[in-house]
Design a protein around this motif. Structure first.
Motif, short mmCIF file in Angstrom:
data_model
loop_
_atom_site.label_atom_id
_atom_site.label_comp_id
_atom_site.label_asym_id
_atom_site.label_seq_id
_atom_site.Cartn_x
_atom_site.Cartn_y
_atom_site.Cartn_z
N GLU A 292 0.82 -1.22 0.00
CA GLU A 292 0.00 0.00 0.00
C GLU A 292 0.85 1.27 0.00
O GLU A 292 0.32 2.37 0.04
CB GLU A 292 -0.92 0.00 1.23
CG GLU A 292 -1.97 -1.09 1.19
CD GLU A 292 -2.99 -0.94 2.31
OE1 GLU A 292 -2.61 -0.43 3.38
OE2 GLU A 292 -4.16 -1.32 2.08
N ASP A 293 2.17 1.09 -0.06
CA ASP A 293 3.07 2.24 -0.02
C ASP A 293 3.38 2.77 -1.42
O ASP A 293 3.22 2.07 -2.42
CB ASP A 293 4.38 1.86 0.68
CG ASP A 293 4.17 1.49 2.14
OD1 ASP A 293 3.20 2.00 2.75
OD2 ASP A 293 4.96 0.69 2.67
N VAL A 294 3.85 3.98 -1.45
CA VAL A 294 4.40 4.57 -2.67
C VAL A 294 5.87 4.85 -2.41
O VAL A 294 6.22 5.44 -1.38
CB VAL A 294 3.67 5.88 -3.05
CG1 VAL A 294 4.41 6.60 -4.19
CG2 VAL A 294 2.23 5.60 -3.45
N VAL A 295 6.73 4.40 -3.32
CA VAL A 295 8.17 4.57 -3.17
C VAL A 295 8.66 5.64 -4.13
O VAL A 295 8.34 5.60 -5.33
CB VAL A 295 8.91 3.25 -3.44
CG1 VAL A 295 10.43 3.46 -3.34
CG2 VAL A 295 8.45 2.17 -2.47
N VAL A 296 9.41 6.60 -3.60
CA VAL A 296 10.07 7.60 -4.43
C VAL A 296 11.56 7.23 -4.45
O VAL A 296 12.23 7.27 -3.41
CB VAL A 296 9.88 9.03 -3.89
CG1 VAL A 296 10.66 10.03 -4.74
CG2 VAL A 296 8.40 9.38 -3.86
#
Length: 332
Positions: free
Chosen positions: A100-104
Motif C-alpha cells: 500500500e506504499d508509494v516509493v520515491v
C-alpha cells in the motif's frame, strides 16, 4: 630530520568567480525543471494522494541525503513518510515496505545498483514507484509507474564528478512535489503546528492571546471620572505600563499609558483636578482572546504600541498583555 610542512592554501579571486559559477549552474538547473512540470508531475501527485500506506523515499549516496530531506518535508506537511536505505533494504528493511506504499526512488543515473535490485520486489508487492532520475530511459525510469525528469545540463563541480547541480535539482523537485501534495490536501497552519509543537514555529502557531494575557483581575482599571493622579497610581501598581478606563459594566472606554503620561507632563496639567476622561486615549487598540499571540505582536508593531487590551465582542474587558508577556512566552 623533520620535513617542512606544505604551504597553507589560501583563497584567490578565482574562488569568488568559481563560487558565482556554481550558483549560476545550480540556479539554471532548477530553472530548467519548470518547463518539464506536466502530466507526469500531476500523476505523481495523484499517486501520493491516493496512497493508503506510507511514502517511502530511497536513494544511495548524495541522493540518499537528499531523499532524507524530502521524506522529512513530506512527513512535516501531512504525508506520513520515511527514508529507507536501499542497501539495508536488501538485508531485511524491505519488510518496512508494504503493497500500500508509494516509493520515491532517487538516482541521477537511474542505474544505482542497490535501487535497481529491489525494484522487482517492490513491484511484486504492489507498491507504486515514482522514479526521480536524470535519464527516463534508465532502468529505474523504465520500471517506474511515474518518472520525474531531474536531468541537469552539467554538474557545478569543475571536475564534473561531485553531485552538485543534480542533487540541488532533485531537492527542488522533491520540494515541489511535497508542496503540491500539501496544497491538494488542504494542509493549513494549524495542521503544520500539530507536527511542530516543540520549536519556535509551534509556539507561534499554537500560542493564543488567552494563553499569555493577564486576566481581568490583574489589569489596573479606573472609571472615567477618576483623576489623572488616580490613573498614575493605578498604572504604577499594575506593572503593565497602562491602566484601562472602564464603565460600571467593565466595558472599555479608553486606555492611559506611560506614553500618555509623558504627554500630560508636557501640557503641565493639574494631576489632581484633571479627569482621566480628558487625557486618555479613546477607542484603544484591542484584540480577542482567541487570536494568535503572533497577531498581537503584528498589531503592536504596526501601530507602535507596547500594550493591548483584550476584550470580548461587546467590548468588555477580559485581560491585557504587553511586549514583556510575549517575550516571556517566547513568541517573539
Amino acid at each position: 630530520m623533520t620535513s617542512a610542512l606544505p604551504p597553507v592554501a589560501k583563497a584567490t579571486p578565482q574562488a569568488l568567480e568559481l563560487a558565482r559559477q556554481v550558483l549560476r549552474i545550480e540556479a539554471d538547473a532548477v530553472a530548467a525543471l519548470i518547463g518539464r512540470i506536466g502530466a507526469d508531475f500531476l500523476a505523481a501527485v495523484d499517486l501520493v494522494l491516493a496512497c493508503k500506506g506510507r511514502l517511502i523515499v530511497s536513494g544511495m549516496g548524495k541522493s540518499g541525503h537528499i531523499g532524507r530531506k524530502i521524506a522529512a518535508t513530506f512527513a512535516s506537511t501531512g504525508t506520513p513518510a520515511y527514508f529507507v536505505h536501499p542497501a539495508e533494504a536488501s538485508h531485511g528493511d524491505l519488510g518496512m515496505i508494504t503493497g500500500e506504499d508509494v516509493v520515491v526512488a532517487l538516482s541521477n543515473s537511474g542505474e544505482s545498483e542497490e535501487l535497481v535490485r529491489i525494484v522487482p520486489i517492490l513491484k511484486r508487492q504492489g507498491a507504486k514507484l515514482i522514479a526521480m532520475t536524470g535519464n527516463p530511459a534508465s532502468s529505474l525510469g523504465r520500471q517506474a509507474d511515474v518518472h520525474l525528469d531531474a536531468a541537469v545540463a552539467q554538474e557545478a563541480c569543475p571536475l564534473g564528478l561531485a553531485p552538485t547541480a543534480s542533487t540541488t535539482a532533485a531537492l527542488a523537485l522533491g520540494d515541489a512535489l511535497a508542496v503540491a501534495v500539501l496544497d491538494a490536501r488542504g494542509f493549513g497552519p494549524d495542521d503544520f503546528a500539530r507536527s511542530h509543537p516543540g520549536g519556535t514555529l509551534g509556539r507561534r502557531l499554537l500560542t493564543h492571546v488567552r494563553d499569555v494575557m493577564r486576566p481581568q483581575e490583574a489589569v489596573p482599571t479606573i472609571g472615567p471620572d477618576a483623576s489623572l493622579a488616580d490613573a498614575v497610581l493605578a498604572t504604577s501598581r499594575g506593572g503593565l505600563g497602562m491602566t484601562a478606563v472602564v464603565d460600571a459594566a467593565h466595558r472599555v472606554l479608553g486606555i492611559f499609558t506611560d506614553g500618555d503620561l509623558r504627554r500630560t507632563f508636557e501640557k503641565k496639567l493639574d494631576f489632581n483636578t484633571v479627569a482621566i476622561a480628558d487625557v486618555m486615549t479613546r477607542t484603544p487598540r484591542t484584540i480577542g482572546p482567541e487570536k494568535l499571540a503572533v497577531e498581537a505582536v503584528e498589531m503592536m508593531e504596526r501601530h507602535h504600541i507596547n500594550q493591548l487590551i483584550v476584550t470580548d465582542p461587546a467590548g468588555q474587558l477580559l485581560g491585557a498583555l504587553n511586549m514583556h508577556d510575549l517575550f516571556r512566552a517566547k513568541v517573539i
